[in-house]
Motif scaffolding. Structure first.
Motif, PDB file in Angstrom:
ATOM      1  N   ASN A  83       0.832  -1.212   0.000  1.00  0.00           N
ATOM      2  CA  ASN A  83       0.000   0.000   0.000  1.00  0.00           C
ATOM      3  C   ASN A  83       0.865   1.260   0.000  1.00  0.00           C
ATOM      4  O   ASN A  83       0.549   2.253   0.661  1.00  0.00           O
TER       5      ASN A  83
ATOM      6  N   ALA B  37       2.539   4.620  -1.633  1.00  0.00           N
ATOM      7  CA  ALA B  37       2.173   5.672  -2.586  1.00  0.00           C
ATOM      8  C   ALA B  37       3.040   5.545  -3.837  1.00  0.00           C
ATOM      9  O   ALA B  37       4.168   5.024  -3.783  1.00  0.00           O
ATOM     10  N   GLU B  38       2.539   6.016  -4.967  1.00  0.00           N
ATOM     11  CA  GLU B  38       3.293   5.911  -6.222  1.00  0.00           C
ATOM     12  C   GLU B  38       4.618   6.664  -6.142  1.00  0.00           C
ATOM     13  O   GLU B  38       5.588   6.307  -6.816  1.00  0.00           O
TER      14      GLU B  38
ATOM     15  N   GLY C 256       3.230  -0.622  -5.872  1.00  0.00           N
ATOM     16  CA  GLY C 256       2.590  -0.343  -4.581  1.00  0.00           C
ATOM     17  C   GLY C 256       3.064  -1.217  -3.446  1.00  0.00           C
ATOM     18  O   GLY C 256       2.487  -1.185  -2.364  1.00  0.00           O
TER      19      GLY C 256
ATOM     20  N   THR D  13       0.526   5.621   8.692  1.00  0.00           N
ATOM     21  CA  THR D  13       0.143   6.308   7.455  1.00  0.00           C
ATOM     22  C   THR D  13       1.295   7.151   6.922  1.00  0.00           C
ATOM     23  O   THR D  13       1.898   7.939   7.660  1.00  0.00           O
TER      24      THR D  13
ATOM     25  N   ASN E 166       2.124   9.499   3.361  1.00  0.00           N
ATOM     26  CA  ASN E 166       1.576  10.065   2.127  1.00  0.00           C
ATOM     27  C   ASN E 166       0.116   9.656   1.918  1.00  0.00           C
ATOM     28  O   ASN E 166      -0.292   9.244   0.825  1.00  0.00           O
ATOM     29  N   ASP E 167      -0.649   9.738   3.024  1.00  0.00           N
ATOM     30  CA  ASP E 167      -2.087   9.397   3.005  1.00  0.00           C
ATOM     31  C   ASP E 167      -2.358   7.933   2.690  1.00  0.00           C
ATOM     32  O   ASP E 167      -3.473   7.572   2.295  1.00  0.00           O
ATOM     33  N   LYS E 168      -1.359   7.083   2.856  1.00  0.00           N
ATOM     34  CA  LYS E 168      -1.517   5.645   2.629  1.00  0.00           C
ATOM     35  C   LYS E 168      -1.180   4.883   3.915  1.00  0.00           C
ATOM     36  O   LYS E 168      -0.115   5.111   4.503  1.00  0.00           O
ATOM     37  N   GLU E 169      -2.074   4.004   4.318  1.00  0.00           N
ATOM     38  CA  GLU E 169      -1.814   3.192   5.516  1.00  0.00           C
ATOM     39  C   GLU E 169      -1.040   1.952   5.115  1.00  0.00           C
ATOM     40  O   GLU E 169      -1.516   1.112   4.358  1.00  0.00           O
ATOM     41  N   TRP E 170       0.176   1.817   5.637  1.00  0.00           N
ATOM     42  CA  TRP E 170       1.043   0.711   5.261  1.00  0.00           C
ATOM     43  C   TRP E 170       0.647  -0.580   5.974  1.00  0.00           C
ATOM     44  O   TRP E 170       0.250  -0.571   7.130  1.00  0.00           O
TER      45      TRP E 170
END
Length: 547
Positions: free
Chosen positions: A206, A208-209, A241, A264, A266-270
């Motif tokens: 998960n 971020a790009e 990803g 989280t 970059n607004d992504k929960e790892w």
């Protein structure tokens, strides 16, 4: 009681669990019957109902049962006097039956004791730990031969009592052995702490790009030395990803997983966890999926109850009202014919199997509108058929002398009387009433002078287990013979494999009997078609009426 050094506090006795009259009886010997349970506990007071819980298919005891008293005082006395008393040579555990399964599942007040001396049994453990509060459950783990495994469990009514016991007894000597007393952990909790796999390669998804290899190195490098960190990319160089980070040290990898999983960026929960091989992941996913399917099927199956012998006045709302005290009823329906008339049966679904099991044990055989309820786990028609066929296949073959007919209870036209009963196939009484027509068959009086259901139920309650089956068969056979004369003996034997309450229902309801006889005949025909005709011909009612 175990010898404690130093000595703890004085016992404070047991409570009455808020006036509960229902008791759970565990550690039952496999041969203990309902009648034995009733006889043992009726010495403590008026017993309303008893039930030894059994496997639906095999009818073998599950090793526990329930006893319901008329008053809370009698129930409390039974716990005090009957706990750890041997039945058939095996001490039983008696405790209040808690309707709310969340109490057991929560683990509140539950403690674990290990390094117990082998001489400490259930009673000694109970006596020792009752000094700190009211005990719900107490058990020493034993092997197949009944020998202690050296550990046990105690659950208190309150967490406060458990904390006192752990504080006072952890590290103390019980019978000259230092014991560990601590909080009880569920199996999954024990597995998570005891079976930690060492690993250095970490999987992270998960992403971020915009996340790069250097981003991974900087983030994970805070936890230890990293040998590699890579974000996986497709053929066009675009991030997939997810990525992998490999540590020098397994402890550093574990710390990184614990700290970063769920964070989280970059607004992504790892998601951060141990890296697995593809085959390992596929196997794990397959196991989880199959397990979830089994659990869902088992939960639905065991949470749904079939209720029979309902009075015509019972509506959906009344049925729900009867079963609501035992848990959350998710659906409830009385089955009706096209004209809206009750068929005398219905279904009740609970939110959990535990609630359904409790309702089944409490409501089975209970008198509602002067009719005993039959309550069982709901089954599909094909499952019921398979069980009947399995039961039939276990019936003992044997030859019946042609001169001896099925045992059937006969009464004179003057009314049923114990002193007047004879059996078809035996010599008649010396005096035959002159008003009986000479051309009437000997067994006809049974059909016209059948024992009332209420009287039969009372007789069954007072009869020994070995006679109960015979009594039911003697009343059931003539009714089956009217429907299937040639196979009456075999069908009666099959129907006698059911619960007593269901057999009583068949005696009372011609429609239910007709349907069940038809179902049994279908099984007989299918078995015969499968090459068992020789076995069918040799079966007789005597084999199934005399245990």
């Amino acid at each position: 009681m175990a010898q404690v050094q130093p000595q703890g506090q004085n016992p404070n006795g047991s409570g009455t669990a808020g006036g509960t009259t229902s008791l759970y009886v565990g550690d039952l010997h496999a041969n203990v019957t309902d009648a034995q349970l009733f006889e043992a506990f009726s010495q403590m007071g008026q017993v309303v109902t008893v039930r030894v819980c059994r496997d639906l298919a095999t009818r073998r005891s599950l090793g526990y049962g329930y006893v319901n008293f008329a008053t809370p005082q009698d129930a409390a006395r039974a716990i005090q006097e009957m706990n750890y008393i041997p039945l058939n040579g095996k001490p039983v555990r008696v405790m209040y039956s808690h309707r709310d399964p969340s109490v057991r599942r929560s683990g509140a007040g539950n403690i674990f004791i290990k390094n117990l001396d082998k001489s400490i049994d259930h009673k000694a453990l109970h006596d020792t730990f009752s000094a700190f509060g009211n005990i719900i459950s107490c058990k020493v783990a034993v092997d197949s031969s009944g020998q202690s495994k050296g550990y046990g469990f105690v659950q208190y009514e309150t967490e406060e009592s458990a904390q006192k016991a752990m504080a006072q007894l952890n590290g103390m000597l019980l019978n000259d052995k230092q014991v560990y007393v601590g909080p009880f952990l569920r199996r999954q909790e024990r597995d998570s702490t005891a079976n930690v796999t060492k690993f250095t390669n970490v999987y992270v998804k998960n992403l971020a790009e915009s996340t790069t290899d250097d981003d991974l190195k900087n983030t994970f490098g805070e936890f230890g030395n990293i040998t590699s960190a890579v974000v996986m990319k497709d053929g066009d160089g675009k991030s997939k990803g997810f990525g992998f980070v490999n540590f020098d040290n397994a402890d550093d990898a574990a710390k990184a997983v614990e700290a970063l999983n769920g964070k989280t960026f970059n607004d992504k929960e790892w998601f951060v966890g141990r890296a697995q091989k593809k085959s390992e992941r596929e196997t794990e996913l397959k196991v989880r999926y199959e397990q979830s399917l089994r659990e869902a099927a088992d939960k639905f199956q065991s949470s749904n109850l079939y209720v029979k012998n309902l009075d015509d006045s019972i509506s959906d709302e009344k049925l729900k009202e009867l079963f609501t005290p035992y848990g959350t009823v998710t659906s409830c329906k009385v089955m009706r014919d096209p004209n809206g008339i009750s068929r005398g049966s219905g279904f009740v679904a609970f939110s959990t199997p535990e609630e359904a099991s409790k309702a089944m044990s409490e409501m089975s055989g209970k008198m509602i509108e002067n009719k005993p309820l039959y309550v069982a786990v709901a089954q599909r028609k094909e499952d019921r058929r398979a069980i009947l066929q399995a039961q039939f296949s276990q019936m003992r073959p044997g030859a019946m002398p042609p001169s001896v007919g099925p045992r059937m209870q006969i009464y004179s036209p003057g009314g049923p009387g114990i002193g007047q009963q004879v059996f078809y196939g035996q010599a008649p009484p010396p005096m035959i009433p002159p008003q009986m027509p000479s051309n009437m068959p000997l067994r006809d009086p049974v059909l016209s002078q059948h024992v009332p259901i209420g009287a039969l139920a009372t007789s069954l309650a007072n009869a020994s287990p070995e006679h109960q089956r015979t009594m039911l068969g003697e009343n059931l056979y003539p009714l089956v013979e009217q429907l299937e004369a040639e196979s009456a003996a075999k069908v009666t034997g099959m129907l006698l494999e059911m619960d007593q309450t269901e057999v009583l229902h068949l005696l009372e309801s011609p429609e239910a009997l007709k349907a069940k006889v038809a179902e049994a005949m279908d099984v007989l025909r299918s078995v015969a078609a499968g090459g068992a005709a020789e076995q069918l011909a040799s079966l007789n009612l005597n084999d199934n009426l005399v245990s």
